[in-house]
Write a protein that holds these residues in place. Structure first.
Motif, PDB file in Angstrom:
ATOM      1  N   GLN A   1      -4.923  -3.005   5.724  1.00 21.38           N
ATOM      2  CA  GLN A   1      -3.823  -2.517   6.556  1.00 21.38           C
ATOM      3  C   GLN A   1      -4.355  -1.501   7.553  1.00 21.38           C
TER       4      GLN A   1
ATOM      5  N   VAL B   1     -10.302   2.699   0.775  1.00 17.76           N
ATOM      6  CA  VAL B   1      -9.785   3.664  -0.196  1.00 17.76           C
ATOM      7  C   VAL B   1      -9.858   2.974  -1.551  1.00 17.76           C
ATOM      8  N   LEU B   2     -10.806   3.425  -2.367  1.00 15.76           N
ATOM      9  CA  LEU B   2     -11.051   2.809  -3.673  1.00 15.76           C
ATOM     10  C   LEU B   2     -10.319   3.619  -4.742  1.00 15.76           C
ATOM     11  N   ASN B   3      -9.096   3.177  -5.023  1.00 19.82           N
ATOM     12  CA  ASN B   3      -8.247   3.923  -5.960  1.00 19.82           C
ATOM     13  C   ASN B   3      -8.281   3.258  -7.333  1.00 19.82           C
TER      14      ASN B   3
ATOM     15  N   SER C   1      -9.761   9.738  -3.572  1.00 23.23           N
ATOM     16  CA  SER C   1      -9.301   8.354  -3.421  1.00 23.23           C
ATOM     17  C   SER C   1      -8.090   8.025  -4.285  1.00 23.23           C
ATOM     18  N   VAL C   2      -7.902   8.765  -5.392  1.00 22.33           N
ATOM     19  CA  VAL C   2      -6.744   8.483  -6.247  1.00 22.33           C
ATOM     20  C   VAL C   2      -5.483   9.207  -5.758  1.00 22.33           C
TER      21      VAL C   2
ATOM     22  N   VAL D   1       0.855  -1.184   0.000  1.00 22.72           N
ATOM     23  CA  VAL D   1       0.000   0.000   0.000  1.00 22.72           C
ATOM     24  C   VAL D   1       0.891   1.234   0.000  1.00 22.72           C
TER      25      VAL D   1
ATOM     26  N   PHE E   1     -20.390   6.829   1.993  1.00 25.81           N
ATOM     27  CA  PHE E   1     -18.952   6.638   2.216  1.00 25.81           C
ATOM     28  C   PHE E   1     -18.505   7.177   3.569  1.00 25.81           C
TER      29      PHE E   1
ATOM     30  N   VAL F   1      -8.007  -0.371   7.336  1.00 25.86           N
ATOM     31  CA  VAL F   1      -8.503   0.215   6.085  1.00 25.86           C
ATOM     32  C   VAL F   1      -8.239  -0.776   4.954  1.00 25.86           C
TER      33      VAL F   1
ATOM     34  N   ARG G   1      -5.760  -5.026  -0.439  1.00 26.10           N
ATOM     35  CA  ARG G   1      -4.998  -5.253   0.789  1.00 26.10           C
ATOM     36  C   ARG G   1      -5.688  -4.577   1.964  1.00 26.10           C
TER      37      ARG G   1
ATOM     38  N   GLY H   1     -15.171   5.259   6.417  1.00 27.43           N
ATOM     39  CA  GLY H   1     -13.741   5.563   6.439  1.00 27.43           C
ATOM     40  C   GLY H   1     -12.847   4.342   6.508  1.00 27.43           C
TER      41      GLY H   1
ATOM     42  N   MET I   1     -15.216  12.193  -3.542  1.00 25.70           N
ATOM     43  CA  MET I   1     -14.616  10.959  -3.015  1.00 25.70           C
ATOM     44  C   MET I   1     -13.745  10.282  -4.086  1.00 25.70           C
TER      45      MET I   1
ATOM     46  N   TYR J   1     -19.900   0.351  -4.079  1.00 20.56           N
ATOM     47  CA  TYR J   1     -19.316   0.871  -2.834  1.00 20.56           C
ATOM     48  C   TYR J   1     -20.391   1.624  -2.041  1.00 20.56           C
TER      49      TYR J   1
ATOM     50  N   TYR K   1      -7.603  -1.316   1.041  1.00 22.56           N
ATOM     51  CA  TYR K   1      -7.148  -0.557  -0.124  1.00 22.56           C
ATOM     52  C   TYR K   1      -7.399  -1.381  -1.377  1.00 22.56           C
TER      53      TYR K   1
ATOM     54  N   LYS L   1      -4.180   7.754   3.410  1.00 17.78           N
ATOM     55  CA  LYS L   1      -4.195   6.594   4.303  1.00 17.78           C
ATOM     56  C   LYS L   1      -5.646   6.227   4.578  1.00 17.78           C
ATOM     57  N   LYS L   2      -6.459   7.268   4.688  1.00 17.76           N
ATOM     58  CA  LYS L   2      -7.862   7.083   5.052  1.00 17.76           C
ATOM     59  C   LYS L   2      -8.611   8.366   4.726  1.00 17.76           C
ATOM     60  N   ILE L   3      -9.886   8.241   4.375  1.00 21.24           N
ATOM     61  CA  ILE L   3     -10.718   9.439   4.203  1.00 21.24           C
ATOM     62  C   ILE L   3     -11.768   9.429   5.305  1.00 21.24           C
ATOM     63  N   ASP L   4     -11.635  10.399   6.217  1.00 26.39           N
ATOM     64  CA  ASP L   4     -12.578  10.507   7.329  1.00 26.39           C
ATOM     65  C   ASP L   4     -13.670  11.490   6.902  1.00 26.39           C
ATOM     66  N   ASN L   5     -14.758  10.929   6.389  1.00 28.54           N
ATOM     67  CA  ASN L   5     -15.823  11.735   5.815  1.00 28.54           C
ATOM     68  C   ASN L   5     -16.870  12.078   6.862  1.00 28.54           C
TER      69      ASN L   5
ATOM     70  N   ASP M   1      -6.885  -1.124  -5.383  1.00 24.13           N
ATOM     71  CA  ASP M   1      -6.288  -0.366  -6.476  1.00 24.13           C
ATOM     72  C   ASP M   1      -6.499  -1.112  -7.785  1.00 24.13           C
TER      73      ASP M   1
END
Lengths: 153, 140
Positions: free
Chosen positions: B27, B63-65, A139-140, A89, B57, B30, B25, B60, A135, B50, B32, A144-148, B34
């Motif tokens: 971690q 993370v949808l990258n 996200s891209v 990650v 959303f 959270v 993954r 928290g 979002m 999602y 992740y 580490k995290k999105i605290d919404n 990708d």
């Protein structure tokens, strides 16, 4: 006539007996394939099983070998399975993240953003269609995290 | 593992949609995910899934990258702002001075896409600078 029949049945019994003792490569292949996970390819030559393909982890790899070894008629197993490499990650540095979050949030004036240790915190309010866009853009950026904490209107 | 179960419908959808370089993954609480989607519709579909699992959303824990694959051969892009003009800036960042504007729906030339977020563009008037890539739609 009787003797011929006797000989024939003896031959059949013998064939079955030997086949039972040492199954043909093709049969072993079928039997092992049926028990293995779908991503495992099986090839058999003279009782030696070769496993190829890509599995999720080491446990899967070991398990595939155990399954093959347990099959009747298998003399040895060559385990050529590879384990999928997992991409670590990646979390963006705060300096980069702060700049990119500011760029992304610029067109969402009702949203207040803050960044600390990779965590992007969102406060304020937003409408539903904009929330998805925001979002997606955040996200891209490899947070580490999105605290919404936004209130969705 | 719990998060992978929670978002199983999403990872299944990603696999079914043929997301390339898919990586999942977990971690520090959270998950992740990708990968690269073939087109915008595929990406939007994943975000719909999602949203069904985690409405708005708010959890928290994901993370949808997922990026949309951009054809390297693309040299033209349409400005897809809501309605306003798109700023063209001296460098990649909203802290950079504005050097020009591209009109809504205008098709402009893409010079360089090496930065994912900011593309170097040239308008039909010859103004050159950086635009936020989210507001540009590659033209075939």
């Amino acid at each position: 006539m009787k003797t011929t029949k006797l000989f024939m049945s003896a031959a059949v019994v013998a064939t079955l007996f030997f086949a039972g003792c040492s199954p043909k490569d093709g049969d072993i292949e079928k039997a092992v394939k049926a028990k293995e996970a779908s991503e495992v390819s099986v090839a058999v030559a003279k009782g030696e099983v070769t496993l190829t393909g890509e599995v999720a982890d080491d446990a899967e790899k070991a398990k595939a070998e155990v399954i093959a070894k347990a099959e009747k008629g298998v003399k040895s197993v060559v385990n050529n399975l590879t384990v999928k490499s997992v991409m670590p990650v990646v979390i963006a540095e705060d300096a980069t993240l702060i700049k990119n979050v500011a760029d992304a949030a610029k067109d969402f004036p009702t949203v207040q953003t803050s960044v600390k240790d990779g965590v992007v915190t969102l406060k304020g309010e937003i409408n539903k269609s904009s929330l998805v866009k925001l979002m997606q853009q955040l996200s891209v950026l490899k947070p580490k995290k999105i605290d919404n904490q936004l209130t969705v209107k | 593992m719990a998060l992978q179960d929670k978002y199983k419908a999403l990872t299944d959808a990603a696999t079914a949609a043929g997301i390339s370089d898919l990586a999942v993954r977990e971690q520090d609480g959270v998950l992740y995910i990708d990968g690269t989607a073939a087109d915008g519709a595929t990406k939007d579909h994943l975000w719909d899934v999602y949203n069904q699992i985690d409405p708005n959303f708010a959890a928290g824990d994901l993370v949808l990258n997922v990026n949309v694959a951009v054809d390297a051969a693309v040299t033209q892009a349409k400005v897809i702002t809501e309605s306003s003009n798109l700023n063209i800036r001296k460098g990649p960042g909203t802290d950079q001075p504005i050097v020009g504007k591209a009109a809504h729906d205008e098709v402009i030339t893409v010079v360089n896409k090496s930065n994912d977020l900011w593309w170097l563009v040239r308008t039909n008037d010859g103004e050159e600078g950086y635009c936020y890539a989210k507001y540009l739609e590659p033209q075939a």
